[in-house]
Design a protein around this motif. Structure first.
Motif, PDB file in Angstrom:
ATOM      1  N   ARG A  71       0.957  -1.256   0.176  1.00 44.33           N
ATOM      2  CA  ARG A  71      -0.001  -0.093  -0.082  1.00 44.33           C
ATOM      3  C   ARG A  71       0.962   1.343   0.017  1.00 44.33           C
ATOM      4  O   ARG A  71       2.038   1.021   0.065  1.00 44.33           O
ATOM      5  CB  ARG A  71      -0.783   0.125   1.227  1.00 44.33           C
ATOM      6  CG  ARG A  71      -0.337  -0.281   2.583  1.00 44.33           C
ATOM      7  CD  ARG A  71      -1.384  -0.494   3.592  1.00 44.33           C
ATOM      8  NE  ARG A  71      -2.165  -1.562   3.381  1.00 44.33           N
ATOM      9  CZ  ARG A  71      -3.523  -1.786   3.349  1.00 44.33           C
ATOM     10  NH1 ARG A  71      -3.999  -0.843   3.935  1.00 44.33           N
ATOM     11  NH2 ARG A  71      -4.098  -2.880   3.169  1.00 44.33           N
ATOM     12  N   ALA A  72       0.228   2.346  -0.448  1.00 41.97           N
ATOM     13  CA  ALA A  72       1.020   3.737  -0.544  1.00 41.97           C
ATOM     14  C   ALA A  72       1.990   3.422  -1.125  1.00 41.97           C
ATOM     15  O   ALA A  72       3.231   3.758  -1.077  1.00 41.97           O
ATOM     16  CB  ALA A  72       1.363   4.162   0.756  1.00 41.97           C
ATOM     17  N   GLY A  73       2.168   2.904  -2.496  1.00 49.02           N
ATOM     18  CA  GLY A  73       3.182   2.258  -3.258  1.00 49.02           C
ATOM     19  C   GLY A  73       3.944   3.096  -4.169  1.00 49.02           C
ATOM     20  O   GLY A  73       5.373   2.771  -4.170  1.00 49.02           O
ATOM     21  N   ILE A  74       3.389   3.886  -4.632  1.00 47.75           N
ATOM     22  CA  ILE A  74       4.081   4.747  -5.458  1.00 47.75           C
ATOM     23  C   ILE A  74       3.594   6.155  -5.413  1.00 47.75           C
ATOM     24  O   ILE A  74       2.846   6.750  -5.908  1.00 47.75           O
ATOM     25  CB  ILE A  74       3.777   4.241  -7.148  1.00 47.75           C
ATOM     26  CG1 ILE A  74       3.871   3.040  -7.179  1.00 47.75           C
ATOM     27  CG2 ILE A  74       4.401   5.140  -8.268  1.00 47.75           C
ATOM     28  CD1 ILE A  74       3.438   2.259  -8.535  1.00 47.75           C
ATOM     29  N   TRP A  75       4.593   6.841  -4.790  1.00 47.33           N
ATOM     30  CA  TRP A  75       4.585   8.295  -4.212  1.00 47.33           C
ATOM     31  C   TRP A  75       5.996   9.038  -4.752  1.00 47.33           C
ATOM     32  O   TRP A  75       7.140   8.525  -4.618  1.00 47.33           O
ATOM     33  CB  TRP A  75       4.287   8.417  -2.735  1.00 47.33           C
ATOM     34  CG  TRP A  75       2.935   7.850  -2.033  1.00 47.33           C
ATOM     35  CD1 TRP A  75       2.032   7.017  -2.632  1.00 47.33           C
ATOM     36  CD2 TRP A  75       2.270   8.299  -0.856  1.00 47.33           C
ATOM     37  NE1 TRP A  75       1.232   6.876  -1.771  1.00 47.33           N
ATOM     38  CE2 TRP A  75       1.383   7.548  -0.868  1.00 47.33           C
ATOM     39  CE3 TRP A  75       2.871   9.264  -0.043  1.00 47.33           C
ATOM     40  CZ2 TRP A  75       0.084   7.595   0.211  1.00 47.33           C
ATOM     41  CZ3 TRP A  75       1.853   9.441   1.129  1.00 47.33           C
ATOM     42  CH2 TRP A  75       0.788   8.556   1.148  1.00 47.33           C
ATOM     43  N   TYR A  76       5.818  10.295  -5.125  1.00 47.91           N
ATOM     44  CA  TYR A  76       6.535  11.219  -5.349  1.00 47.91           C
ATOM     45  C   TYR A  76       7.588  10.672  -6.638  1.00 47.91           C
ATOM     46  O   TYR A  76       8.710  10.852  -6.569  1.00 47.91           O
ATOM     47  CB  TYR A  76       7.394  11.597  -4.122  1.00 47.91           C
ATOM     48  CG  TYR A  76       6.960  11.894  -2.873  1.00 47.91           C
ATOM     49  CD1 TYR A  76       6.136  13.230  -2.962  1.00 47.91           C
ATOM     50  CD2 TYR A  76       6.712  10.913  -1.894  1.00 47.91           C
ATOM     51  CE1 TYR A  76       5.374  13.751  -2.056  1.00 47.91           C
ATOM     52  CE2 TYR A  76       5.772  11.386  -0.815  1.00 47.91           C
ATOM     53  CZ  TYR A  76       5.357  12.747  -0.833  1.00 47.91           C
ATOM     54  OH  TYR A  76       4.578  13.108   0.394  1.00 47.91           O
ATOM     55  N   THR A  77       6.933   9.795  -7.421  1.00 51.31           N
ATOM     56  CA  THR A  77       7.857   9.249  -8.356  1.00 51.31           C
ATOM     57  C   THR A  77       7.474   9.951  -9.834  1.00 51.31           C
ATOM     58  O   THR A  77       6.418  10.342 -10.218  1.00 51.31           O
ATOM     59  CB  THR A  77       7.285   7.469  -8.731  1.00 51.31           C
ATOM     60  OG1 THR A  77       7.930   7.028  -7.498  1.00 51.31           O
ATOM     61  CG2 THR A  77       7.871   7.079  -9.888  1.00 51.31           C
ATOM     62  N   ASP A  78       8.377  10.037 -10.743  1.00 52.88           N
ATOM     63  CA  ASP A  78       8.251  10.631 -11.982  1.00 52.88           C
ATOM     64  C   ASP A  78       8.621   9.725 -13.324  1.00 52.88           C
ATOM     65  O   ASP A  78       9.305   8.923 -13.106  1.00 52.88           O
ATOM     66  CB  ASP A  78       9.243  11.620 -12.321  1.00 52.88           C
ATOM     67  CG  ASP A  78       9.117  12.884 -11.354  1.00 52.88           C
ATOM     68  OD1 ASP A  78       7.820  12.972 -11.026  1.00 52.88           O
ATOM     69  OD2 ASP A  78       9.875  13.501 -10.703  1.00 52.88           O
ATOM     70  N   ASP A  79       7.651   9.689 -14.344  1.00 55.23           N
ATOM     71  CA  ASP A  79       7.752   8.763 -15.367  1.00 55.23           C
ATOM     72  C   ASP A  79       7.898   7.301 -15.063  1.00 55.23           C
ATOM     73  O   ASP A  79       8.705   6.657 -14.875  1.00 55.23           O
ATOM     74  CB  ASP A  79       9.010   9.009 -16.045  1.00 55.23           C
ATOM     75  CG  ASP A  79       9.256   8.295 -17.234  1.00 55.23           C
ATOM     76  OD1 ASP A  79       8.290   8.043 -17.974  1.00 55.23           O
ATOM     77  OD2 ASP A  79      10.419   8.260 -17.790  1.00 55.23           O
ATOM     78  N   ILE A  80       6.363   6.806 -14.989  1.00 52.27           N
ATOM     79  CA  ILE A  80       6.380   5.284 -14.681  1.00 52.27           C
ATOM     80  C   ILE A  80       5.225   4.840 -15.746  1.00 52.27           C
ATOM     81  O   ILE A  80       4.076   5.662 -15.783  1.00 52.27           O
ATOM     82  CB  ILE A  80       5.916   5.184 -13.290  1.00 52.27           C
ATOM     83  CG1 ILE A  80       5.563   3.774 -12.889  1.00 52.27           C
ATOM     84  CG2 ILE A  80       4.533   5.924 -12.961  1.00 52.27           C
ATOM     85  CD1 ILE A  80       5.483   3.437 -11.504  1.00 52.27           C
ATOM     86  N   ALA A  81       5.440   3.713 -16.174  1.00 59.56           N
ATOM     87  CA  ALA A  81       4.392   2.999 -17.083  1.00 59.56           C
ATOM     88  C   ALA A  81       4.186   1.699 -16.638  1.00 59.56           C
ATOM     89  O   ALA A  81       4.926   0.919 -16.395  1.00 59.56           O
ATOM     90  CB  ALA A  81       5.233   3.069 -18.589  1.00 59.56           C
TER      91      ALA A  81
END
Length: 285
Positions: free
Chosen positions: A73-83
Motif C-alpha cells: 500500500r501507498a506504493g508509488i509516491w513522489y515518482t516521475d515517469d512510470i508506465a
C-alpha cells in the motif's frame, strides 16, 4: 547496458535502495519497506511486491505483468515517469504526488484514495474500485475506464475521458475543464461546484445532478431517472428523450424531448435567463 536480475526473493527494508539501470524479472519483493526507493531506470517484468512503499522517489520505471499485493500500500509516491502494462494493483493509496503516469490494461480492485495530486496521466483499459479516486489530478487522458467508487476526480483539472462506465456518487465535484465522451455515469449529485464541464454522447443517471455548475454542456446526451437537475447552474444542454425534472437553472439553454417537471422559482432565479425548448412538458410549475 542494464544489469539483469532474475528470479530473486528479496527481503528486508530498502532491499534495492537507490538501484539504477536494472532489469528485474520474475522476482518477489517480500517483507521489508521501501525496496526500490530512490531508484531510476528500472524495468520490472513478472515481478511481485508484497510490502509497503515499493517505489517512492523513483524515476523512469516500467512494469509489465507485475502485481502489487494488498500490503504494498501507498506504493508509488513522489515518482516521475512510470508506465505500467498488464498489471494488477491490489493495494490502496497507490500514486500520490507523482508525475508522468501511464497505465495500460491495469486492474485496481482496491483503489481507495488512489491517484491523489498527480499530474500528466494517461490511462487505457483500466478498471478500478474504491472511493476518492483521482483527487486533485491534472492533465489527464483516459480511454476505456470502469470505476465503482464515490467522490472520484474531486478537484481535477484538464481531464478528458472516453468510453467509460462510472458508478460514482459525487463524481467531478470542484472540477475545471472536463470533457467526457461516449460514457455512462450513474450517481447522485454529479458535478457540483465544477466549471467548464462537457458531456458528449453520454448516458447519465443522477439525483440532483449538475447543480451549482458554471458552464455545464451536454451534447447528444440522455438523462435517465435524472431529477432536480441544473439547480443554480449555467447550462447548454441538448438532451435526447425526457428529463424527469429540472430545477431552477441560473441561465442558458435546455433542449429536450420532454421535461416531466419544470421548477422555475422566481424568488430564487430569473426564469428569463434560461431558454427551454421541449416537445412536451408535464406538470410544469
Amino acid at each position: 547496458m542494464k544489469k539483469v536480475m532474475e528470479q530473486q526473493f528479496l527481503t528486508g527494508e530498502r532491499a534495492l535502495f537507490g538501484a539504477k539501470n536494472m532489469e528485474i524479472n520474475y522476482s518477489t519483493f517480500a517483507d521489508g519497506e521501501s525496496p526500490l526507493k530512490e531508484s531510476s531506470n528500472i524495468d520490472l517484468l513478472n515481478s511481485m511486491f508484497k510490502w509497503k512503499y515499493p517505489l517512492w522517489y523513483s524515476k523512469h520505471i516500467t512494469l509489465k505483468d507485475c502485481t502489487l499485493f494488498d500490503m504494498a500500500r501507498a506504493g508509488i509516491w513522489y515518482t516521475d515517469d512510470i508506465a505500467m502494462t498488464d498489471c494488477i494493483i491490489q493495494a490502496p493509496k497507490t500514486f500520490r504526488r507523482a508525475n508522468g503516469i501511464k497505465l495500460t490494461n491495469v486492474t485496481m480492485p482496491n483503489a481507495e484514495e488512489t491517484l491523489w495530486n498527480c499530474n500528466d496521466i494517461q490511462m487505457k483499459n483500466v478498471t478500478a474500485k474504491g472511493d476518492y479516486f483521482a483527487m486533485n489530478v491534472s492533465d489527464v487522458k483516459i480511454d476505456g475506464f470502469e470505476l465503482v467508487g464515490n467522490y472520484c476526480f474531486d478537484g481535477g483539472k484538464n481531464i478528458e475521458i472516453r468510453n467509460a462506465k462510472l458508478l460514482a456518487k459525487d463524481a467531478f465535484w470542484n472540477c475545471e475543464n472536463v470533457t467526457v465522451y461516449d460514457s455512462f455515469i450513474s450517481g447522485e449529485y454529479l458535478g457540483w461546484n465544477a466549471k467548464n464541464v462537457t458531456f458528449i454522447n453520454c448516458t447519465i443517471e443522477s439525483l440532483q445532478g449538475m447543480c451549482y455548475m458554471n458552464k455545464i454542456v451536454l451534447k447528444d446526451c440522455r438523462l435517465l431517472n435524472t431529477t432536480l437537475a441544473f439547480e443554480y447552474s449555467t447550462v447548454d444542454a441538448e438532451i435526447n428523450g425526457m428529463v424527469d425534472s429540472v430545477c431552477n437553472p441560473s441561465g442558458g439553454t435546455i433542449t429536450a424531448d420532454a421535461i416531466g417537471e419544470l421548477i422555475l422559482d422566481e424568488t430564487k432565479i430569473n426564469p428569463a435567463k434560461t431558454r427551454i425548448t421541449t416537445g412536451a412538458m408535464e406538470n410544469a410549475i
